[in-house]
Write an enzyme that holds these catalytic residues in place. Structure first.
Site, PDB file in Angstrom:
ATOM      1  CE1 TYR A  55      -4.297  -1.648   0.675  1.00 41.57           C
ATOM      2  CE2 TYR A  55      -2.763  -3.312   1.489  1.00 41.57           C
ATOM      3  CZ  TYR A  55      -4.029  -2.951   1.054  1.00 41.57           C
ATOM      4  OH  TYR A  55      -5.022  -3.899   0.992  1.00 41.57           O
TER       5      TYR A  55
ATOM      6  CG  HIS B  69      -9.587  -4.515  -1.704  1.00 45.52           C
ATOM      7  ND1 HIS B  69      -8.379  -3.983  -2.068  1.00 45.52           N
ATOM      8  CD2 HIS B  69      -9.540  -4.662  -0.369  1.00 45.52           C
ATOM      9  CE1 HIS B  69      -7.633  -3.797  -0.985  1.00 45.52           C
ATOM     10  NE2 HIS B  69      -8.330  -4.212   0.068  1.00 45.52           N
TER      11      HIS B  69
ATOM     12  CG  ASP C 296      -8.177  -2.647  -5.176  1.00 49.26           C
ATOM     13  OD1 ASP C 296      -7.257  -2.421  -4.372  1.00 49.26           O
ATOM     14  OD2 ASP C 296      -8.800  -3.721  -5.201  1.00 49.26           O
TER      15      ASP C 296
END
Length: 260
Positions: free
Chosen positions: A4, A120, A32
């Site tokens: 991330y 996700h 995403d």
């Protein structure tokens, strides 16, 4: 390594290079989650643990664990930053969370080594398509442009993989591999390492059985003709939320006091 991206690029660089030095073989950049989806049950559970999320990052612990561990994420990640990631690592770069063929094509054109087609776990954008749906579209569009198969670009799928038949369907439609999450999470939570071993054995046995029934001696013999994908994107009714119904206690409704 699934990354991330931190708004502070020095922190991102340090994490990536730290992982590479310790033998990590690939960098999966999450694309995403520029903002976390509204996970209301998680928000009701306060994140009080004194846990380092990313060292050097201030963390808001008042709205649940998921929001706490995502407060550092850069919402402005751009395609033009792919060369920067290439400059800080020799690991292959895979973009995780691609949801349309146009972005898959951009990933290929910008020199990424692969993509993960994923929504996700259904926890970001409500009603977004599953990875298997996007897979069929991506492979079709790539073939129209004579870009598939592509030896230096891989396509992964995650989300909803529960059985070996799910794996084989994805492979038949063009996936290099799939991600299996919740089955192993549940197995480990309930039975520890023995649960993981048992889940792997079940998946292995199913793969062997189903490949025999398909007449496929090797994975390379699992081909698109084995899957009827004509109605893959047809949704006659919204699916029920089996994850919620099967794993969470329902909220109690307010009781009405009887009149005296």
């Amino acid at each position: 390594m699934q990354l991330y991206v931190n708004q502070d690029r020095e922190i991102t660089k340090r994490l990536v290079q730290h992982a590479e030095k310790r033998g990590v073989k690939g960098l999966f950049i999450t694309v995403d989650a520029p903002q976390l989806g509204r996970r209301e049950k998680d928000m009701r559970q306060k994140f009080e643990a004194d846990t380092n999320v990313q060292i050097g990052t201030n963390v808001d612990r008042s709205q649940g664990a998921a929001r706490a561990i995502s407060s550092f994420i850069d919402p402005g990640l751009k395609w033009s930053e792919i060369p920067w990631f290439k400059s800080i690592t020799k690991m292959p770069i895979i973009l995780k969370g691609v949801q349309c063929w146009e972005d898959a094509l951009l990933a290929l054109e910008t020199g990424c080594q692969g993509i993960v087609l994923s929504n996700h776990g259904g926890r970001q954008l409500d009603t977004s398509r599953s990875g298997i749906e996007v897979l069929e579209e991506v492979v079709t569009k790539f073939k129209e442009r004579s870009l598939w198969p592509c030896p230096h670009f891989e396509i992964y799928v995650d989300g909803g993989v529960r059985r070996a038949t799910d794996v084989l369907k994805a492979v038949a439609l063009g996936a290099t591999a799939v991600g299996v999450g919740r089955p192993f999470l549940y197995a480990y939570s309930a039975y520890g390492q023995e649960g993981i071993d048992k889940a792997l054995q079940i998946l292995h046995d199913e793969m062997e059985m189903n490949m025999r029934l398909l007449g496929a001696r090797t994975i390379s013999e699992v081909v698109p003709e084995m899957v009827d994908a004509r109605h893959l994107s047809s949704h006659s009714a919204p699916p029920s939320d089996e994850l919620y119904l099967g794993n969470y206690d329902r909220l109690r409704r307010a009781a009405i006091k009887a009149k005296l």
